[in-house]
Design a protein around this motif. Structure first.
Motif, PDB file in Angstrom:
ATOM      1  N   GLY A 125       0.813  -1.213   0.000  1.00 14.41           N
ATOM      2  CA  GLY A 125       0.000   0.000   0.000  1.00 14.41           C
ATOM      3  C   GLY A 125       0.846   1.262   0.000  1.00 14.41           C
ATOM      4  O   GLY A 125       0.323   2.367   0.004  1.00 14.41           O
ATOM      5  N   VAL A 126       2.168   1.130  -0.008  1.00 18.66           N
ATOM      6  CA  VAL A 126       3.087   2.270  -0.035  1.00 18.66           C
ATOM      7  C   VAL A 126       3.587   2.430  -1.458  1.00 18.66           C
ATOM      8  O   VAL A 126       3.932   1.464  -2.117  1.00 18.66           O
ATOM      9  N   GLY A 127       3.631   3.674  -1.943  1.00 21.63           N
ATOM     10  CA  GLY A 127       4.118   3.925  -3.287  1.00 21.63           C
ATOM     11  C   GLY A 127       3.970   5.382  -3.652  1.00 21.63           C
ATOM     12  O   GLY A 127       3.807   6.233  -2.779  1.00 21.63           O
ATOM     13  N   GLY A 128       4.042   5.665  -4.940  1.00 24.79           N
ATOM     14  CA  GLY A 128       3.924   7.041  -5.405  1.00 24.79           C
ATOM     15  C   GLY A 128       3.577   7.090  -6.876  1.00 24.79           C
ATOM     16  O   GLY A 128       3.584   6.068  -7.566  1.00 24.79           O
ATOM     17  N   ILE A 129       3.274   8.303  -7.327  1.00 25.28           N
ATOM     18  CA  ILE A 129       2.865   8.484  -8.719  1.00 25.28           C
ATOM     19  C   ILE A 129       3.589   9.674  -9.334  1.00 25.28           C
ATOM     20  O   ILE A 129       4.060  10.561  -8.636  1.00 25.28           O
ATOM     21  N   GLN A 130       3.658   9.654 -10.657  1.00 25.24           N
ATOM     22  CA  GLN A 130       4.161  10.770 -11.455  1.00 25.24           C
ATOM     23  C   GLN A 130       5.474  11.355 -10.928  1.00 25.24           C
ATOM     24  O   GLN A 130       5.558  12.508 -10.546  1.00 25.24           O
ATOM     25  N   VAL A 131       6.516  10.514 -10.968  1.00 27.10           N
ATOM     26  CA  VAL A 131       7.843  10.938 -10.540  1.00 27.10           C
ATOM     27  C   VAL A 131       8.499  11.670 -11.704  1.00 27.10           C
ATOM     28  O   VAL A 131       8.817  11.069 -12.730  1.00 27.10           O
TER      29      VAL A 131
END
Length: 187
Positions: free
Chosen positions: A73-79
């Motif tokens: 559930g940990v992450g990120g978007i649009q790096v």
């Protein structure tokens, strides 16, 4: 004349002491095993994620999994690419493996105008470096995921009970206003 009756074993004082010692040892083993199981979950940490991109790849998204492939559930978007700022939005927060444990980072790379079918997916197993928060901490911890050329990565947990500002030498300069500094893997 009848022969001797069946042999009966009775617990005398020596037998009773041995029984108590054996029971005590069994209890100690069970307590130790229970403590080990609790210690395993105690190595997890509640964290969000920040990304620092030291490449010119546009990373559409990334997420953290356990080594067995379970999403945390940990992450990120649009790096963004380094030349465009090199940072991302994040998906906050969940329990994940902590310092010293191996995680899998999965990310998708593609051009900003490319169709999703053109994107490439990469994954790497990596050991989480950094510092675990002290017991009872109140502030959020963050996993910094650093992307480097040749699809290399590293991860570092920054404890929520530490300094998360520009004075912390472990914080990437890319997260703050001012000149961005290109970081190398292992620094």
């Amino acid at each position: 004349m009848a022969g001797p009756g069946p042999t009966r074993f009775t617990l005398g004082t020596g037998d009773e002491a041995m029984r108590r010692i054996a029971c005590g040892l069994i209890v100690m083993v069970l307590v130790t095993l229970g403590g080990c199981a609790m210690g395993q979950s105690g190595r997890d940490v509640r964290a969000g994620a920040w990304a620092a991109n030291y490449t010119e790849d546009y990373i559409y998204d990334y997420w953290i999994q356990t080594v067995s492939g379970k999403d945390t559930g940990v992450g990120g978007i649009q790096v963004k690419e380094f030349s465009r700022g090199g940072t991302s939005g994040s998906i906050c927060c969940s329990r994940m493996p902590g310092v010293g444990q191996t995680i899998k980072v999965v990310w998708r790379v593609g051009g900003r105008q490319d169709d999703k079918s053109m994107w490439k997916t990469y994954s790497r197993d990596v050991v989480v470096k950094g510092t675990m928060p002290k017991p009872g901490y109140k502030l959020q911890s963050y996993l910094v995921v650093r992307f480097f050329p040749n699809h290399e990565i590293e991860t570092e947990l920054l404890s929520g009970d530490g300094d998360l500002g520009p004075g912390n030498p472990r914080m990437d300069r890319i997260f703050f206003v001012g000149p961005r500094v290109m970081r190398q893997k292992g620094e």
